[in-house]
Design a protein around this motif. Structure first.
Motif, PDB file in Angstrom:
ATOM      1  N   GLU A 142       0.577  -1.255   0.149  1.00 55.88           N
ATOM      2  CA  GLU A 142      -0.199  -0.641   0.100  1.00 55.88           C
ATOM      3  C   GLU A 142       1.041   0.900   0.494  1.00 55.88           C
ATOM      4  O   GLU A 142       0.515   2.076  -0.430  1.00 55.88           O
ATOM      5  CB  GLU A 142      -1.163  -0.077   1.317  1.00 55.88           C
ATOM      6  CG  GLU A 142       0.193   0.175   2.661  1.00 55.88           C
ATOM      7  CD  GLU A 142      -0.649  -1.711   2.915  1.00 55.88           C
ATOM      8  OE1 GLU A 142      -0.017  -1.498   4.096  1.00 55.88           O
ATOM      9  OE2 GLU A 142      -0.258  -1.936   2.492  1.00 55.88           O
ATOM     10  N   CYS A 146       6.043   5.381  -2.688  1.00 55.34           N
ATOM     11  CA  CYS A 146       6.127   5.879  -1.684  1.00 55.34           C
ATOM     12  C   CYS A 146       7.132   5.356  -0.979  1.00 55.34           C
ATOM     13  O   CYS A 146       7.869   6.158  -0.100  1.00 55.34           O
ATOM     14  CB  CYS A 146       5.483   7.157  -0.681  1.00 55.34           C
ATOM     15  SG  CYS A 146       4.275   7.914  -1.540  1.00 55.34           S
ATOM     16  N   ASP A 310       0.272   7.883   7.029  1.00 54.09           N
ATOM     17  CA  ASP A 310      -1.427   8.777   5.789  1.00 54.09           C
ATOM     18  C   ASP A 310      -0.985   8.715   4.591  1.00 54.09           C
ATOM     19  O   ASP A 310       0.023   9.356   4.392  1.00 54.09           O
ATOM     20  CB  ASP A 310      -1.793   9.660   5.959  1.00 54.09           C
ATOM     21  CG  ASP A 310      -2.721  10.699   6.047  1.00 54.09           C
ATOM     22  OD1 ASP A 310      -3.062  10.127   4.260  1.00 54.09           O
ATOM     23  OD2 ASP A 310      -3.831  11.070   6.044  1.00 54.09           O
ATOM     24  N   GLN A 311      -1.108   7.820   4.021  1.00 57.01           N
ATOM     25  CA  GLN A 311      -0.492   7.950   2.597  1.00 57.01           C
ATOM     26  C   GLN A 311      -0.804   8.591   1.846  1.00 57.01           C
ATOM     27  O   GLN A 311       0.136   9.473   0.984  1.00 57.01           O
ATOM     28  CB  GLN A 311      -1.091   6.461   1.874  1.00 57.01           C
ATOM     29  CG  GLN A 311      -1.310   5.271   2.856  1.00 57.01           C
ATOM     30  CD  GLN A 311       0.486   4.652   2.359  1.00 57.01           C
ATOM     31  OE1 GLN A 311       1.183   4.800   1.568  1.00 57.01           O
ATOM     32  NE2 GLN A 311       1.476   4.646   3.925  1.00 57.01           N
ATOM     33  N   ASP A 312      -1.994   9.419   1.896  1.00 53.94           N
ATOM     34  CA  ASP A 312      -1.832  10.760   1.202  1.00 53.94           C
ATOM     35  C   ASP A 312      -0.748  11.838   0.824  1.00 53.94           C
ATOM     36  O   ASP A 312      -0.687  12.221   0.479  1.00 53.94           O
ATOM     37  CB  ASP A 312      -3.338  11.365   1.177  1.00 53.94           C
ATOM     38  CG  ASP A 312      -4.590  10.643   0.455  1.00 53.94           C
ATOM     39  OD1 ASP A 312      -4.437   9.248  -0.763  1.00 53.94           O
ATOM     40  OD2 ASP A 312      -5.673  10.463   1.089  1.00 53.94           O
ATOM     41  N   TRP A 313      -1.065  11.881   2.484  1.00 56.37           N
ATOM     42  CA  TRP A 313       0.343  12.703   2.673  1.00 56.37           C
ATOM     43  C   TRP A 313       1.208  12.267   2.660  1.00 56.37           C
ATOM     44  O   TRP A 313       2.450  13.772   1.924  1.00 56.37           O
ATOM     45  CB  TRP A 313      -0.110  12.467   4.617  1.00 56.37           C
ATOM     46  CG  TRP A 313       0.943  13.553   5.630  1.00 56.37           C
ATOM     47  CD1 TRP A 313       0.902  15.072   5.678  1.00 56.37           C
ATOM     48  CD2 TRP A 313       2.706  13.761   5.357  1.00 56.37           C
ATOM     49  NE1 TRP A 313       1.994  15.865   6.223  1.00 56.37           N
ATOM     50  CE2 TRP A 313       3.257  14.870   6.362  1.00 56.37           C
ATOM     51  CE3 TRP A 313       3.530  12.658   5.358  1.00 56.37           C
ATOM     52  CZ2 TRP A 313       4.311  15.200   6.350  1.00 56.37           C
ATOM     53  CZ3 TRP A 313       4.844  12.920   5.716  1.00 56.37           C
ATOM     54  CH2 TRP A 313       5.326  13.993   6.470  1.00 56.37           C
ATOM     55  N   ARG A 315       1.890  10.973   0.071  1.00 63.26           N
ATOM     56  CA  ARG A 315       2.707  10.960  -1.799  1.00 63.26           C
ATOM     57  C   ARG A 315       2.956  13.109  -2.043  1.00 63.26           C
ATOM     58  O   ARG A 315       3.277  12.831  -2.852  1.00 63.26           O
ATOM     59  CB  ARG A 315       1.358  11.226  -2.294  1.00 63.26           C
ATOM     60  CG  ARG A 315       0.804   9.521  -2.330  1.00 63.26           C
ATOM     61  CD  ARG A 315      -0.273   9.054  -3.746  1.00 63.26           C
ATOM     62  NE  ARG A 315      -1.134   9.037  -2.670  1.00 63.26           N
ATOM     63  CZ  ARG A 315      -1.568   7.992  -1.975  1.00 63.26           C
ATOM     64  NH1 ARG A 315      -1.446   6.400  -1.672  1.00 63.26           N
ATOM     65  NH2 ARG A 315      -2.755   7.727  -1.215  1.00 63.26           N
ATOM     66  N   ARG A 316       2.091  13.485  -0.791  1.00 65.32           N
ATOM     67  CA  ARG A 316       2.749  14.375  -1.893  1.00 65.32           C
ATOM     68  C   ARG A 316       3.939  15.581  -1.279  1.00 65.32           C
ATOM     69  O   ARG A 316       4.296  16.391  -1.177  1.00 65.32           O
ATOM     70  CB  ARG A 316       1.181  15.659  -0.098  1.00 65.32           C
ATOM     71  CG  ARG A 316      -0.056  15.913  -0.440  1.00 65.32           C
ATOM     72  CD  ARG A 316      -0.826  16.567   0.348  1.00 65.32           C
ATOM     73  NE  ARG A 316      -0.713  17.861  -0.034  1.00 65.32           N
ATOM     74  CZ  ARG A 316      -0.960  19.113   0.838  1.00 65.32           C
ATOM     75  NH1 ARG A 316      -1.746  18.558   1.685  1.00 65.32           N
ATOM     76  NH2 ARG A 316      -0.766  20.130   0.276  1.00 65.32           N
ATOM     77  N   THR A 319       6.734  15.568  -4.990  1.00 66.19           N
ATOM     78  CA  THR A 319       6.708  17.179  -5.645  1.00 66.19           C
ATOM     79  C   THR A 319       6.472  17.290  -7.702  1.00 66.19           C
ATOM     80  O   THR A 319       6.329  17.578  -7.839  1.00 66.19           O
ATOM     81  CB  THR A 319       7.383  18.465  -4.984  1.00 66.19           C
ATOM     82  OG1 THR A 319       8.398  18.286  -5.148  1.00 66.19           O
ATOM     83  CG2 THR A 319       6.266  18.310  -3.425  1.00 66.19           C
TER      84      THR A 319
END
Length: 345
Positions: A142, A146, A310-313, A315-316, A319
């Motif tokens: 998952e 990253c 948090d995978q969304d975090w 991925r940010r 850049t």
């Protein structure tokens, strides 16, 4: 196969080269390269400030921050085809010294270690690479792309390990930490601090944009000045800026620990109050520790931390992505946190 290659000290000669296919020896994994990350060390190599080509070569494959997918794995290795993996960077010296013999080449005494993509060994910036199973770390599926953050996360995992080791002498654990610098290392250090349940403060000079947003998304506190930072139990200094390094140490409370991760690239002198610094350390039982590189255990800690995040975090943090076919574009100045090179394009 294609590979991103350099000759240290020749920044005008960055190439996508045809490179020999890797041959997996006994006990080694054959890996499809997916991504590599660009960091300041790569720039030091390109500009010749780190110059250690593999023996007999006039070029080397660059990049030490890796993410790959296992193509072939020997029986009993603990890996299977399809696993996501990152490669450990440092290898022990051949003698070996006492730390290397204990599996801690990150503390090598004689400096005869080698490092993938840095010192004496080709890096991970190729379409395929081989790695001994003991120097590969499995990443949760998952985590995906990253996983390329595993190596920088291992660096801060070691920093936290040093805080634990030195802090154990005081029979207490830190409650409040200051991270200086909101680059990839600083943000990952903050992530691990939050995962530990600590009160996290991050200092950077950028007023607006993704850096303060990412810090606040962690429920940490973002500062533009040290004057607003309270006294802390631990500091992780990630910038290498001389004045900030000393000033952040002065924020240490009683029995506190500062770990220095940033590398200084300037010989500039700064005014320093030696008495105040001495009193902070002596009266406060405080410690300052330098830390470089990481051990396989820190990579495993990093893999666990990335899986919990948090995978969304996460991925940010990446850049910008650049294809291998145009990898020198990764060096172009942008307002980036982490630039990744896609080895499949």
């Amino acid at each position: 196969m294609r590979a991103a290659t350099v000759t240290p000290g020749r920044p005008d000669d960055l190439r996508v080269s045809e490179w020999p296919e890797p041959v997996a020896l006994d006990g080694e994994l054959l890996v499809e390269g997916l991504l590599v990350g660009l960091c300041h060390t790569d720039l030091e190599i390109i500009n010749g400030r780190i110059d250690s080509l593999p023996p007999g070569q006039d070029r080397m494959v660059l990049f030490h921050e890796s993410l790959g997918r296992v193509l072939e794995a020997p029986a009993g290795s603990g890996f299977t085809p399809g696993d996501l993996v990152a490669g450990v960077v440092r290898r022990p010296d051949p003698l070996p010294c006492a730390p290397c013999a204990a599996g801690r080449s990150d503390f090598c005494l004689n400096g005869n270690y080698t490092e993938r993509g840095v010192t004496g060994l080709d890096g991970f910036g190729s379409e395929r690479w081989a790695v001994p199973a003991q120097y590969a770390v499995r990443l949760a599926a998952e985590v995906g792309d990253c996983g390329v953050l595993a190596e920088p996360t291992s660096i801060v995992a070691k920093a936290w390990d040093q805080i634990d080791l030195v802090g154990a002498r005081t029979f207490s654990t830190p409650q409040r930490v200051l991270i200086t610098g909101a680059g990839p290392i600083g943000l990952l250090a903050a992530l691990l601090g939050v995962q530990r349940g600590l009160e996290v403060h991050v200092l950077d000079r950028i007023e607006h944009g993704i850096k303060p947003e990412l810090v606040r998304a962690l429920q940490a506190t973002y500062h533009l000045s040290l004057h607003t930072v309270p006294t802390v139990d631990a500091v992780i200094e990630c910038t290498g800026v001389g004045s900030l390094m000393f000033d952040s140490v002065l924020k240490l409370g009683r029995n506190a620990v500062a770990v220095l991760l940033g590398l200084s690239t300037s010989d500039a002198t700064i005014p320093l109050p030696p008495g105040r610094l001495n009193d902070t350390l002596v009266f406060g039982n405080a410690s300052v520790v330098g830390s470089v590189n990481s051990a396989p255990a820190h990579f495993r800690t990093a893999a666990e931390a990335l899986a919990k995040a948090d995978q969304d975090w996460l991925r940010r943090l990446i850049t910008r992505r650049v294809p291998l076919s145009r990898w020198p574009q990764a060096l172009e100045p942008h307002d980036d946190i982490k630039v990744a090179i896609d080895l499949t394009l």
